[in-house]
Design a protein around this motif. Structure first.
Motif, PDB file in Angstrom:
ATOM      1  N   ASP A 118     -12.623   9.085  -1.260  1.00 48.11           N
ATOM      2  CA  ASP A 118     -12.105   9.914  -2.571  1.00 48.11           C
ATOM      3  C   ASP A 118     -11.219  10.789  -2.153  1.00 48.11           C
ATOM      4  N   PHE A 119     -11.461  11.528  -1.103  1.00 47.24           N
ATOM      5  CA  PHE A 119     -10.243  12.480  -0.513  1.00 47.24           C
ATOM      6  C   PHE A 119      -9.260  11.782  -0.193  1.00 47.24           C
ATOM      7  N   ALA A 120      -8.965  10.728   0.348  1.00 44.65           N
ATOM      8  CA  ALA A 120      -7.743   9.808   0.454  1.00 44.65           C
ATOM      9  C   ALA A 120      -7.179   9.557  -0.833  1.00 44.65           C
ATOM     10  N   ALA A 121      -7.780   9.000  -1.633  1.00 45.29           N
ATOM     11  CA  ALA A 121      -7.279   8.595  -3.018  1.00 45.29           C
ATOM     12  C   ALA A 121      -6.778   9.969  -3.662  1.00 45.29           C
ATOM     13  N   ARG A 122      -7.415  11.050  -3.650  1.00 43.61           N
ATOM     14  CA  ARG A 122      -6.702  12.042  -4.223  1.00 43.61           C
ATOM     15  C   ARG A 122      -5.450  12.810  -3.363  1.00 43.61           C
ATOM     16  N   ASP A 158       0.833  -1.204   0.001  1.00 48.03           N
ATOM     17  CA  ASP A 158      -0.078  -0.155   0.046  1.00 48.03           C
ATOM     18  C   ASP A 158       0.818   1.265   0.023  1.00 48.03           C
ATOM     19  N   THR A 159       0.293   2.209  -0.761  1.00 50.83           N
ATOM     20  CA  THR A 159       1.214   3.560  -0.711  1.00 50.83           C
ATOM     21  C   THR A 159       0.218   4.895  -0.223  1.00 50.83           C
ATOM     22  N   ASN A 160      -0.822   4.434   0.223  1.00 50.53           N
ATOM     23  CA  ASN A 160      -1.752   5.750   0.648  1.00 50.53           C
ATOM     24  C   ASN A 160      -1.828   5.703   2.297  1.00 50.53           C
ATOM     25  N   ILE A 161      -1.687   6.623   2.830  1.00 48.82           N
ATOM     26  CA  ILE A 161      -1.393   6.917   4.329  1.00 48.82           C
ATOM     27  C   ILE A 161      -2.832   6.411   5.087  1.00 48.82           C
ATOM     28  N   ARG A 162      -3.908   6.057   4.282  1.00 46.60           N
ATOM     29  CA  ARG A 162      -5.255   6.030   5.069  1.00 46.60           C
ATOM     30  C   ARG A 162      -5.215   5.090   5.963  1.00 46.60           C
ATOM     31  N   ALA A 163      -4.669   3.987   5.617  1.00 46.15           N
ATOM     32  CA  ALA A 163      -4.650   2.645   6.441  1.00 46.15           C
ATOM     33  C   ALA A 163      -3.751   3.062   7.818  1.00 46.15           C
TER      34      ALA A 163
END
Length: 321
Positions: free
Chosen positions: A129-133, A85-90
């Protein structure tokens, strides 16, 4: 630096303790490092080329005792890397903030919104959606570790990226199990073709492993080393993955060998440095892995337990972004 602090530092270092080499390196950089400008604009004192070795036998783990290191945050980050994963959400959903500053700064620059970190993270968690952006970091660490891109020819001078890349970690486990004498037990994060898409190019970039006498030793080369804030996390994380790999490959842990390239202290970390150098290390933290999952990718934070860790108080300092 206070001359009195410098003069009594050797006595404070407790040189038979594993942490002494870290404190000695900190002292050497702070007193003799080259003052240099840097990407962040903060400025550093730096030395080029450093080495530390940590024995991992008997469940030993290199957790600094002269300040608290939040090892669960480092462990959660390592588990996150292994997912690709490369998104900070998790991460922020688990209360881990160590990667938030980069996308937050990007969002502020792009929008002019002076949102604070807590509000930004809350929106990252609440709004997919905000997290993806705004929460993606580009193809950092985990993407390279478990999905290094591969391209195949589709015509003269034309190439297409395969849907699935190279899982360096899976190949490493297979190699350690089936060809322990290999000199190619390596995984790498420095993908030159994708550096410009990364929020931050990998600092802890190259890992190599060595098997002898049924023991697994790991060497980490770190190109850029924030000694005060980053390296305490990095050495714990590197030791952790050695322990995980050793368990998965029926080996005993040997050593962690840490090699640093540009090793630096930021000029705005003076209070941290001088406070930490005035402290005496003590204690022998131990890391226990409570179960053996089916694969290197199946560990959970509940599988790790640190015992005999009684550090001195946390020392805060700003992160240079």
């Amino acid at each position: 630096m206070d001359p009195a602090l410098q003069s009594r530092a050797p006595q404070a270092a407790a040189h038979d303790h594993f942490e002494a080499q870290y404190l000695d390196l900190m002292r050497r950089i702070w007193t003799h490092g080259h003052e240099r400008s840097d990407r962040t604009g903060v400025g550093t004192r730096s030395l080029f080329g450093a080495n530390m070795r940590f024995d991992l036998g008997g469940n030993a783990i290199p957790l600094l005792t002269t300040k608290r290191v939040y090892w669960k945050a480092a462990a959660r980050e390592m588990l996150w890397f292994l997912t690709g994963d490369t998104n900070i959400r998790a991460l922020v959903a688990q209360g881990v903030h160590i990667w938030t500053d980069w996308p937050l700064e990007s969002y502020r620059r792009a929008t002019g919104d002076a949102i604070d970190r807590d509000a930004f993270e809350a929106r990252i968690v609440a709004d997919a959606d905000f997290a993806a952006r705004w929460g993606d970091l580009g193809p950092v660490y985990g993407k390279q570790w478990v999905d290094w891109p591969v391209y195949e020819p589709v015509g003269e001078g034309l190439f297409r990226q395969r849907d699935k890349g190279i899982n360096q970690i899976a190949e490493l486990v297979d190699s350690l199990r089936n060809n322990p004498g290999s000199r190619r037990h390596i995984f790498e994060g420095w993908n030159v073709a994708e550096l410009d898409r990364m929020a931050l190019p990998p600092c802890h970039k190259t890992y190599q492993f060595f098997v002898a006498d049924r023991k697994l030793t790991g060497l980490l080369y770190q190109r850029s080393c924030d000694l005060a804030l980053g390296v305490p996390f990095n050495i714990f994380s590197a030791a952790l993955i050695i322990r995980m790999l050793a368990q998965q490959c029926d080996l005993e842990p040997g050593e962690l060998i840490w090699n640093g390239g540009d090793v630096h202290l930021y000029l705005n970390h003076a209070e941290l440095v001088e406070t930490q150098l005035a402290r005496t290390p003590s204690g022998s933290p131990k890391l226990h892995i409570l179960r053996r999952p089916d694969s290197i990718f199946d560990y959970a934070i509940e599988d790790f337990e640190v015992r005999d860790y009684a550090p001195q108080a946390h020392i805060s300092a700003p992160v240079a972004v």
